[in-house]
Write a protein that holds these residues in place. Structure first.
Motif, PDB file in Angstrom:
ATOM      1  N   CYS A   1      39.101  41.690  45.051  1.00  0.00           N
ATOM      2  CA  CYS A   1      38.317  40.985  44.026  1.00  0.00           C
ATOM      3  C   CYS A   1      37.561  41.963  43.128  1.00  0.00           C
ATOM      4  O   CYS A   1      37.491  41.768  41.907  1.00  0.00           O
ATOM      5  N   PHE A   2      37.006  43.003  43.698  1.00  0.00           N
ATOM      6  CA  PHE A   2      36.291  44.003  42.917  1.00  0.00           C
ATOM      7  C   PHE A   2      37.236  44.699  41.937  1.00  0.00           C
ATOM      8  O   PHE A   2      36.906  44.867  40.759  1.00  0.00           O
TER       9      PHE A   2
ATOM     10  N   TYR B   1      40.128  43.602  40.644  1.00  0.00           N
ATOM     11  CA  TYR B   1      40.593  42.726  39.569  1.00  0.00           C
ATOM     12  C   TYR B   1      39.459  42.272  38.650  1.00  0.00           C
ATOM     13  O   TYR B   1      39.710  41.951  37.484  1.00  0.00           O
ATOM     14  N   THR B   2      38.245  42.269  39.130  1.00  0.00           N
ATOM     15  CA  THR B   2      37.118  41.986  38.241  1.00  0.00           C
ATOM     16  C   THR B   2      36.946  43.119  37.226  1.00  0.00           C
ATOM     17  O   THR B   2      36.749  42.865  36.032  1.00  0.00           O
ATOM     18  N   ILE B   3      37.042  44.356  37.690  1.00  0.00           N
ATOM     19  CA  ILE B   3      36.959  45.508  36.789  1.00  0.00           C
ATOM     20  C   ILE B   3      38.134  45.494  35.810  1.00  0.00           C
ATOM     21  O   ILE B   3      37.965  45.723  34.609  1.00  0.00           O
ATOM     22  N   TYR B   4      39.333  45.193  36.308  1.00  0.00           N
ATOM     23  CA  TYR B   4      40.521  45.123  35.445  1.00  0.00           C
ATOM     24  C   TYR B   4      40.339  44.062  34.369  1.00  0.00           C
ATOM     25  O   TYR B   4      40.641  44.292  33.198  1.00  0.00           O
ATOM     26  N   TRP B   5      39.831  42.880  34.752  1.00  0.00           N
ATOM     27  CA  TRP B   5      39.634  41.787  33.815  1.00  0.00           C
ATOM     28  C   TRP B   5      38.613  42.174  32.740  1.00  0.00           C
ATOM     29  O   TRP B   5      38.811  41.902  31.547  1.00  0.00           O
ATOM     30  N   CYS B   6      37.529  42.814  33.140  1.00  0.00           N
ATOM     31  CA  CYS B   6      36.515  43.237  32.166  1.00  0.00           C
ATOM     32  C   CYS B   6      37.072  44.268  31.186  1.00  0.00           C
ATOM     33  O   CYS B   6      36.763  44.226  29.996  1.00  0.00           O
TER      34      CYS B   6
END
Length: 76
Positions: free
Chosen positions: A45-46, A48-53
């Motif tokens: 989750c960490f 993909y959150t960075i990737y999404w941002c």
């Protein structure tokens, strides 16, 4: 009808929840090993959150994002 519901109970309790029973008993001996799935999930989750941002920032820098409030027909 009762046999149907007992069959569902047997499926879940005796088969599908066995790995969770094993993890629960493992927690008494080794907390870190028992929570390895949680740590893996947090890491995914960490990441993909960075990737999404980063993707949002890339689209915003290219002016590809339509931030007009009438971009959707239901907001008119």
């Amino acid at each position: 009808m009762r046999a149907f519901w007992e069959g569902i109970q047997t499926l879940f309790v005796d088969f599908l929840f066995k790995p969770w029973d094993w993890l629960r008993s493992l927690e008494l001996t080794n907390w870190w090993l028992a929570n390895i799935l949680t740590w893996i999930s947090i890491g995914i989750c960490f990441y993909y959150t960075i990737y999404w941002c980063k993707e949002l920032k890339k689209h915003q820098d290219n002016n590809e994002e339509n931030q007009d409030t009438t971009a959707h027909s239901f907001l008119k």
